[in-house]
Design a protein around this motif. Structure first.
Motif, PDB file in Angstrom:
ATOM      1  N   GLU A   1       0.829  -1.211   0.000  1.00 40.43           N
ATOM      2  CA  GLU A   1       0.000   0.000   0.000  1.00 40.43           C
ATOM      3  C   GLU A   1       0.864   1.261   0.000  1.00 40.43           C
ATOM      4  O   GLU A   1       0.682   2.164  -0.824  1.00 40.43           O
ATOM      5  N   PHE A   2       1.830   1.322   0.913  1.00 37.38           N
ATOM      6  CA  PHE A   2       2.659   2.525   1.015  1.00 37.38           C
ATOM      7  C   PHE A   2       3.683   2.605  -0.115  1.00 37.38           C
ATOM      8  O   PHE A   2       4.066   3.700  -0.534  1.00 37.38           O
ATOM      9  N   ALA A   3       4.135   1.455  -0.621  1.00 34.48           N
ATOM     10  CA  ALA A   3       5.076   1.465  -1.738  1.00 34.48           C
ATOM     11  C   ALA A   3       4.425   2.074  -2.978  1.00 34.48           C
ATOM     12  O   ALA A   3       5.089   2.757  -3.769  1.00 34.48           O
ATOM     13  N   THR A   4       3.130   1.825  -3.152  1.00 28.38           N
ATOM     14  CA  THR A   4       2.401   2.406  -4.271  1.00 28.38           C
ATOM     15  C   THR A   4       2.079   3.874  -4.023  1.00 28.38           C
ATOM     16  O   THR A   4       2.239   4.717  -4.898  1.00 28.38           O
ATOM     17  N   LYS A   5       1.650   4.179  -2.804  1.00 30.33           N
ATOM     18  CA  LYS A   5       1.250   5.544  -2.469  1.00 30.33           C
ATOM     19  C   LYS A   5       2.437   6.495  -2.467  1.00 30.33           C
ATOM     20  O   LYS A   5       2.337   7.652  -2.913  1.00 30.33           O
ATOM     21  N   TYR A   6       3.570   6.016  -1.978  1.00 33.42           N
ATOM     22  CA  TYR A   6       4.761   6.867  -1.867  1.00 33.42           C
ATOM     23  C   TYR A   6       5.885   6.351  -2.764  1.00 33.42           C
ATOM     24  O   TYR A   6       7.049   6.330  -2.378  1.00 33.42           O
ATOM     25  N   LYS A   7       5.527   5.972  -3.974  1.00 34.33           N
ATOM     26  CA  LYS A   7       6.509   5.373  -4.874  1.00 34.33           C
ATOM     27  C   LYS A   7       7.662   6.316  -5.188  1.00 34.33           C
ATOM     28  O   LYS A   7       8.816   5.880  -5.348  1.00 34.33           O
ATOM     29  N   THR A   8       7.396   7.620  -5.294  1.00 37.71           N
ATOM     30  CA  THR A   8       8.465   8.559  -5.597  1.00 37.71           C
ATOM     31  C   THR A   8       9.501   8.581  -4.476  1.00 37.71           C
ATOM     32  O   THR A   8      10.702   8.685  -4.735  1.00 37.71           O
ATOM     33  N   LEU A   9       9.048   8.467  -3.234  1.00 38.89           N
ATOM     34  CA  LEU A   9       9.993   8.387  -2.117  1.00 38.89           C
ATOM     35  C   LEU A   9      10.826   7.116  -2.192  1.00 38.89           C
ATOM     36  O   LEU A   9      12.013   7.119  -1.836  1.00 38.89           O
ATOM     37  N   ILE A  10      10.217   6.029  -2.660  1.00 43.18           N
ATOM     38  CA  ILE A  10      10.963   4.783  -2.858  1.00 43.18           C
ATOM     39  C   ILE A  10      12.056   4.987  -3.898  1.00 43.18           C
ATOM     40  O   ILE A  10      13.212   4.571  -3.715  1.00 43.18           O
ATOM     41  N   TYR A  11      11.714   5.642  -5.011  1.00 41.83           N
ATOM     42  CA  TYR A  11      12.696   5.908  -6.056  1.00 41.83           C
ATOM     43  C   TYR A  11      13.832   6.794  -5.529  1.00 41.83           C
ATOM     44  O   TYR A  11      15.010   6.557  -5.827  1.00 41.83           O
ATOM     45  N   LEU A  12      13.479   7.820  -4.764  1.00 36.75           N
ATOM     46  CA  LEU A  12      14.491   8.741  -4.237  1.00 36.75           C
ATOM     47  C   LEU A  12      15.410   8.036  -3.244  1.00 36.75           C
ATOM     48  O   LEU A  12      16.637   8.208  -3.291  1.00 36.75           O
ATOM     49  N   ALA A  13      14.841   7.247  -2.348  1.00 39.46           N
ATOM     50  CA  ALA A  13      15.646   6.547  -1.348  1.00 39.46           C
ATOM     51  C   ALA A  13      16.558   5.504  -2.003  1.00 39.46           C
ATOM     52  O   ALA A  13      17.742   5.382  -1.646  1.00 39.46           O
ATOM     53  N   GLY A  14      16.011   4.766  -2.959  1.00 37.52           N
ATOM     54  CA  GLY A  14      16.811   3.751  -3.630  1.00 37.52           C
ATOM     55  C   GLY A  14      17.965   4.335  -4.415  1.00 37.52           C
ATOM     56  O   GLY A  14      19.096   3.823  -4.370  1.00 37.52           O
ATOM     57  N   SER A  15      17.721   5.425  -5.128  1.00 31.89           N
ATOM     58  CA  SER A  15      18.774   6.035  -5.928  1.00 31.89           C
ATOM     59  C   SER A  15      19.824   6.721  -5.065  1.00 31.89           C
ATOM     60  O   SER A  15      21.021   6.676  -5.368  1.00 31.89           O
ATOM     61  N   ALA A  16      19.412   7.359  -3.957  1.00 34.95           N
ATOM     62  CA  ALA A  16      20.379   7.989  -3.051  1.00 34.95           C
ATOM     63  C   ALA A  16      21.286   6.938  -2.420  1.00 34.95           C
ATOM     64  O   ALA A  16      22.507   7.143  -2.302  1.00 34.95           O
ATOM     65  N   SER A  17      20.719   5.813  -2.026  1.00 34.58           N
ATOM     66  CA  SER A  17      21.513   4.745  -1.417  1.00 34.58           C
ATOM     67  C   SER A  17      22.525   4.174  -2.410  1.00 34.58           C
ATOM     68  O   SER A  17      23.687   3.956  -2.071  1.00 34.58           O
ATOM     69  N   SER A  18      22.076   3.937  -3.630  1.00 30.42           N
ATOM     70  CA  SER A  18      22.975   3.348  -4.625  1.00 30.42           C
ATOM     71  C   SER A  18      24.101   4.307  -5.003  1.00 30.42           C
ATOM     72  O   SER A  18      25.255   3.909  -5.147  1.00 30.42           O
ATOM     73  N   GLU A  19      23.787   5.599  -5.134  1.00 36.75           N
ATOM     74  CA  GLU A  19      24.811   6.562  -5.547  1.00 36.75           C
ATOM     75  C   GLU A  19      25.823   6.837  -4.440  1.00 36.75           C
ATOM     76  O   GLU A  19      26.977   7.172  -4.720  1.00 36.75           O
ATOM     77  N   SER A  20      25.424   6.701  -3.190  1.00 36.45           N
ATOM     78  CA  SER A  20      26.379   6.867  -2.093  1.00 36.45           C
ATOM     79  C   SER A  20      27.528   5.883  -2.222  1.00 36.45           C
ATOM     80  O   SER A  20      28.689   6.218  -1.926  1.00 36.45           O
ATOM     81  N   ILE A  21      27.235   4.684  -2.663  1.00 38.12           N
ATOM     82  CA  ILE A  21      28.264   3.665  -2.857  1.00 38.12           C
ATOM     83  C   ILE A  21      28.956   3.848  -4.199  1.00 38.12           C
ATOM     84  O   ILE A  21      30.183   3.724  -4.319  1.00 38.12           O
TER      85      ILE A  21
END
Length: 369
Positions: free
Chosen positions: A152-172
């Motif tokens: 439910e929240f992954a769909t509702k806040y999908k943009t936050l999922i994209y932002l968190a995933g990309s920030a985590s990957s780019e840190s490495i």
């Protein structure tokens, strides 16, 4: 007329539905083979024998995304080396490199055609490494954060999922890129420093130690993390909007060529936004890597806030737009070639929704009169 389970299974195993990666609806999975136990979801590669398959979100899936990311970033950044070279010199020496056209003219008069590809080796290796971590880990973190949030929240806040995933990957990914970026900037902006990576890397280490390779890490993160967050979040949402408002058919019904065209268009739009967000930090990276002992305050005093935000920006918008569009095209083309769906178009998938759809699929395969 009765339809047997085996008949339906045989029919479903011959279907490929690219929306599976991000779709959580049972209808989008009903054509996928669930195997004898109905537990593993797999997409069959069209170029592989029928016995070989790539399971979604498996180590093989993430490995494929890692290879695709390495290819798309390394090849595209190396291809635009001449543009990057002029851009870096405009940032460092605006009195000499006054404009894009004059910058190319100065380089040609002083160094000839070979001068346009100075620094290609650290660019190639650095962005191969960065792209591998960036794309491979983005796919992993996107799935990981989606599972944490729930369907439910992954769909509702999908943009936050994209932002968190990309920030985590780019840190490495930034850790992998930083040493190569330090050498690249020196080679491109300091004539006579080194011919390329082979002599530039040891020379920089001898002069400043290993820490010199990471002197620009914080501003590099400041450039790359917002850039990558904008790159992935805007791409995912742009692709979804294109399919919703501009394409007469759904993503599942669109041909592979149409899907790849959407990948390029979405990537180009995302690239323009990326350039605007990350340009001040890009100027900082160039300034700090070119000036020994320089600080952020020195850069602000010399370039000014307006200069940090605008110097070399038109060229970078063109370069990053083309670069990002081409990267998504190459990345999704590679995924299609190995039998995976293109990126974007719907909300992220979660383990919960996949398990729910698995139950629905098994119920739908019961013999029907």
């Amino acid at each position: 007329m009765a339809v047997s389970v085996s008949d339906r299974s045989s029919h479903s195993s011959s279907s490929l539905i690219p929306s599976f990666l991000y779709s959580s609806s049972s209808s989008s999975l009903s054509s996928l083979s669930s195997g004898s136990s109905g537990q593993n979801f797999m997409i069959r590669s069209p170029k592989e024998p029928s016995g070989r398959r790539i399971e979604m979100f498996s180590p093989a899936y993430y490995a494929a995304c890692t290879v695709g990311g390495a290819l798309c970033c390394g090849l595209t950044h190396t291809a635009v080396t001449p543009l990057d070279l002029v851009k870096c010199n405009m940032q460092i020496d605006p009195a000499k490199y006054k404009s894009i056209s004059s910058g190319f003219g100065v380089l040609y008069r002083e160094q000839g055609l070979r001068g346009f590809f100075r620094g290609w080796a650290p660019t190639l290796l650095g962005y191969h490494a960065q792209g591998a971590f960036k794309y491979g880990l983005y796919e992993y973190f996107k799935k990981y954060y989606s599972d944490l949030a729930g369907p439910e929240f992954a769909t509702k806040y999908k943009t936050l999922i994209y932002l968190a995933g990309s920030a985590s990957s780019e840190s490495i990914a930034g850790l992998a890129l930083c040493p190569f970026e330090a050498v690249k900037v020196r080679v491109q902006t300091q004539p006579g420093f080194a011919r390329g990576l082979s002599d530039g890397l040891p020379k920089l280490v001898r002069a400043e130690g290993v820490s010199g390779l990471y002197k620009g890490l914080v501003p590099l993160w400041g450039r790359q993390i917002p850039y990558t967050m904008m790159k992935f979040a805007s791409y995912e949402n742009t692709v979804e909007m294109i399919y919703k408002h501009m394409i007469p058919t759904t993503k599942e019904e669109s041909s592979k060529m149409v899907q790849l065209g959407v990948s390029f268009a979405g990537g180009y739009i995302a690239g323009i936004l990326c350039a605007l967000v990350s340009h001040p930090a890009d100027n900082l990276v160039s300034f700090l890597n070119n000036s020994k002992g320089a600080t952020v305050a020195d850069a602000v005093n010399r370039l000014g806030l307006w200069g940090l935000a605008t110097r070399g920006l038109p060229l970078r918008i063109f370069m990053i737009g083309t670069l990002t569009g081409s990267q998504w095209l190459i990345y999704d083309s590679f995924k299609v070639a190995v039998g995976l769906p293109t990126t974007g178009g719907a909300a992220p998938a979660t383990t919960t929704t996949l398990a729910s759809d698995s139950t629905s699929q098994r119920e739908n395969t019961i013999e029907v009169a």
